[in-house]
Design a protein around this motif. Structure first.
Motif, mmCIF file in Angstrom:
data_model
loop_
_atom_site.group_PDB
_atom_site.id
_atom_site.type_symbol
_atom_site.label_atom_id
_atom_site.label_comp_id
_atom_site.label_asym_id
_atom_site.label_seq_id
_atom_site.Cartn_x
_atom_site.Cartn_y
_atom_site.Cartn_z
ATOM 1 N N SER A 78 0.817 -1.210 0.000
ATOM 2 C CA SER A 78 0.000 0.000 0.000
ATOM 3 C C SER A 78 0.852 1.261 0.000
ATOM 4 C CB SER A 78 -0.905 0.026 1.230
ATOM 5 O OG SER A 78 -1.843 -1.011 1.203
ATOM 6 N N TYR A 79 0.251 2.315 -0.414
ATOM 7 C CA TYR A 79 0.889 3.637 -0.455
ATOM 8 C C TYR A 79 1.450 4.015 0.927
ATOM 9 C CZ TYR A 79 1.064 8.730 -1.040
ATOM 10 O OH TYR A 79 1.445 10.044 -1.065
ATOM 11 N N ILE A 80 0.639 3.844 1.956
ATOM 12 C CA ILE A 80 1.072 4.134 3.323
ATOM 13 C C ILE A 80 0.484 3.076 4.258
ATOM 14 C CG2 ILE A 80 0.810 5.728 5.266
ATOM 15 C CD1 ILE A 80 0.840 8.029 3.324
ATOM 16 N N MET A 81 1.294 2.662 5.224
ATOM 17 C CA MET A 81 0.782 1.828 6.311
ATOM 18 C C MET A 81 1.035 2.565 7.615
ATOM 19 S SD MET A 81 1.574 -2.111 5.308
ATOM 20 C CE MET A 81 0.465 -2.672 6.609
ATOM 21 N N TRP A 133 5.494 3.999 1.309
ATOM 22 C CA TRP A 133 6.146 2.945 0.527
ATOM 23 C C TRP A 133 7.554 3.364 0.114
ATOM 24 C CZ3 TRP A 133 8.057 3.889 -4.304
ATOM 25 C CH2 TRP A 133 7.594 5.036 -4.947
ATOM 26 N N SER A 134 7.782 4.678 0.019
ATOM 27 C CA SER A 134 9.091 5.189 -0.386
ATOM 28 C C SER A 134 10.129 5.081 0.723
ATOM 29 C CB SER A 134 8.963 6.655 -0.802
ATOM 30 O OG SER A 134 8.523 7.428 0.290
ATOM 31 N N GLY A 135 9.659 4.826 1.959
ATOM 32 C CA GLY A 135 10.594 4.723 3.078
ATOM 33 C C GLY A 135 10.446 5.835 4.101
ATOM 34 N N SER A 136 9.744 6.889 3.753
ATOM 35 C CA SER A 136 9.547 7.984 4.708
ATOM 36 C C SER A 136 8.697 7.506 5.878
ATOM 37 C CB SER A 136 8.863 9.156 4.019
ATOM 38 O OG SER A 136 9.650 9.657 2.965
ATOM 39 N N THR A 137 9.019 8.016 7.042
ATOM 40 C CA THR A 137 8.259 7.673 8.239
ATOM 41 C C THR A 137 7.799 8.942 8.948
ATOM 42 O OG1 THR A 137 10.289 7.513 9.550
ATOM 43 C CG2 THR A 137 9.447 5.472 8.578
ATOM 44 N N MET A 153 -3.355 2.337 3.631
ATOM 45 C CA MET A 153 -3.941 3.300 2.703
ATOM 46 C C MET A 153 -3.494 2.938 1.294
ATOM 47 S SD MET A 153 -3.243 7.412 2.487
ATOM 48 C CE MET A 153 -3.185 7.542 4.263
ATOM 49 N N ILE A 154 -4.433 2.652 0.407
ATOM 50 C CA ILE A 154 -4.048 2.218 -0.926
ATOM 51 C C ILE A 154 -4.139 3.331 -1.956
ATOM 52 C CG2 ILE A 154 -4.613 -0.184 -0.484
ATOM 53 C CD1 ILE A 154 -7.231 0.230 -1.983
ATOM 54 N N THR A 155 -4.695 4.464 -1.587
ATOM 55 C CA THR A 155 -4.751 5.610 -2.483
ATOM 56 C C THR A 155 -4.156 6.811 -1.763
ATOM 57 O OG1 THR A 155 -6.988 6.152 -1.753
ATOM 58 C CG2 THR A 155 -6.763 4.761 -3.708
ATOM 59 N N VAL A 156 -3.926 7.863 -2.486
ATOM 60 C CA VAL A 156 -3.283 9.038 -1.908
ATOM 61 C C VAL A 156 -4.175 9.665 -0.845
ATOM 62 C CG1 VAL A 156 -2.400 11.339 -2.393
ATOM 63 C CG2 VAL A 156 -1.938 9.467 -3.976
ATOM 64 N N GLY A 157 -3.581 9.958 0.313
ATOM 65 C CA GLY A 157 -4.313 10.605 1.385
ATOM 66 C C GLY A 157 -3.356 11.173 2.401
ATOM 67 N N ASP A 158 -3.901 11.622 3.514
ATOM 68 C CA ASP A 158 -3.073 12.188 4.575
ATOM 69 C C ASP A 158 -2.693 11.094 5.558
ATOM 70 O OD1 ASP A 158 -5.179 15.094 4.511
ATOM 71 O OD2 ASP A 158 -3.247 14.775 3.520
ATOM 72 N N GLY A 198 -9.443 8.748 8.346
ATOM 73 C CA GLY A 198 -10.399 8.618 7.253
ATOM 74 C C GLY A 198 -9.756 8.309 5.912
ATOM 75 N N SER A 199 -8.447 8.487 5.803
ATOM 76 C CA SER A 199 -7.747 8.221 4.543
ATOM 77 C C SER A 199 -7.370 6.751 4.391
ATOM 78 C CB SER A 199 -6.475 9.071 4.456
ATOM 79 O OG SER A 199 -6.781 10.447 4.329
ATOM 80 N N TYR A 200 -7.474 5.976 5.452
ATOM 81 C CA TYR A 200 -7.048 4.582 5.420
ATOM 82 C C TYR A 200 -8.189 3.676 4.955
ATOM 83 C CZ TYR A 200 -2.660 5.861 7.587
ATOM 84 O OH TYR A 200 -1.425 6.411 7.824
ATOM 85 N N ASP A 201 -7.825 2.647 4.195
ATOM 86 C CA ASP A 201 -8.809 1.773 3.569
ATOM 87 C C ASP A 201 -8.996 0.444 4.300
ATOM 88 O OD1 ASP A 201 -7.058 3.151 1.038
ATOM 89 O OD2 ASP A 201 -9.248 3.398 1.018
ATOM 90 N N TYR A 202 -7.979 -0.023 4.957
ATOM 91 C CA TYR A 202 -8.042 -1.313 5.643
ATOM 92 C C TYR A 202 -7.549 -1.144 7.087
ATOM 93 C CZ TYR A 202 -8.478 -3.275 0.961
ATOM 94 O OH TYR A 202 -8.891 -3.557 -0.305
#
Length: 121
Positions: free
Chosen positions: A29-32, A51-55, A96-101, A106-110
């Protein structure tokens, strides 16, 4: 599709490591992220990994918590050290599988089912 584990009872100053196992598709995913919810309070952002490594971390856990991913195991971790009683909460992992904050629940999908962390004083 997300399975959180690793919670427990620990004394103040102690450490715990939470794990979040995910299916391959969700792990990429884009973000976990990790959120937590204390009794009577809203679910709040704790940490996230892009996913890029930023935390990213909420201010109250910076320097104490570390988020990481093991790509071979499709697992995300939250290493928690110097735990405080105010860290007591149910901890949830999310994807989060799509772009969000990253800090907006509310931006998270799962969402995983949550794991209880209790820090005694």
């Amino acid at each position: 599709q997300l399975q959180a584990s690793g919670g427990g009872l620990v004394q103040a100053g102690g450490s715990l490591r939470l794990s979040c196992a995910a299916s391959g598709r969700i792990f990429n995913s884009y973000i976990m992220g990790w959120f937590r919810q204390a009794p009577g309070k809203e679910r709040e952002f704790v940490a996230a990994s892009r996913w890029s490594g930023s935390t990213y971390y909420t201010d109250s856990v910076k320097g104490r918590f570390t988020i990481s991913r093991d790509n071979r195991k499709n697992t995300m971790y939250l290493q928690m050290t110097s735990l405080k009683p105010e860290d007591t909460a149910v901890y949830y992992c999310a994807a989060m599988i799509t772009v969000g904050d990253y800090d907006d629940r509310g931006s998270y999908d799962y969402w995983g089912q949550g794991t209880q962390v209790t820090v005694s004083s």
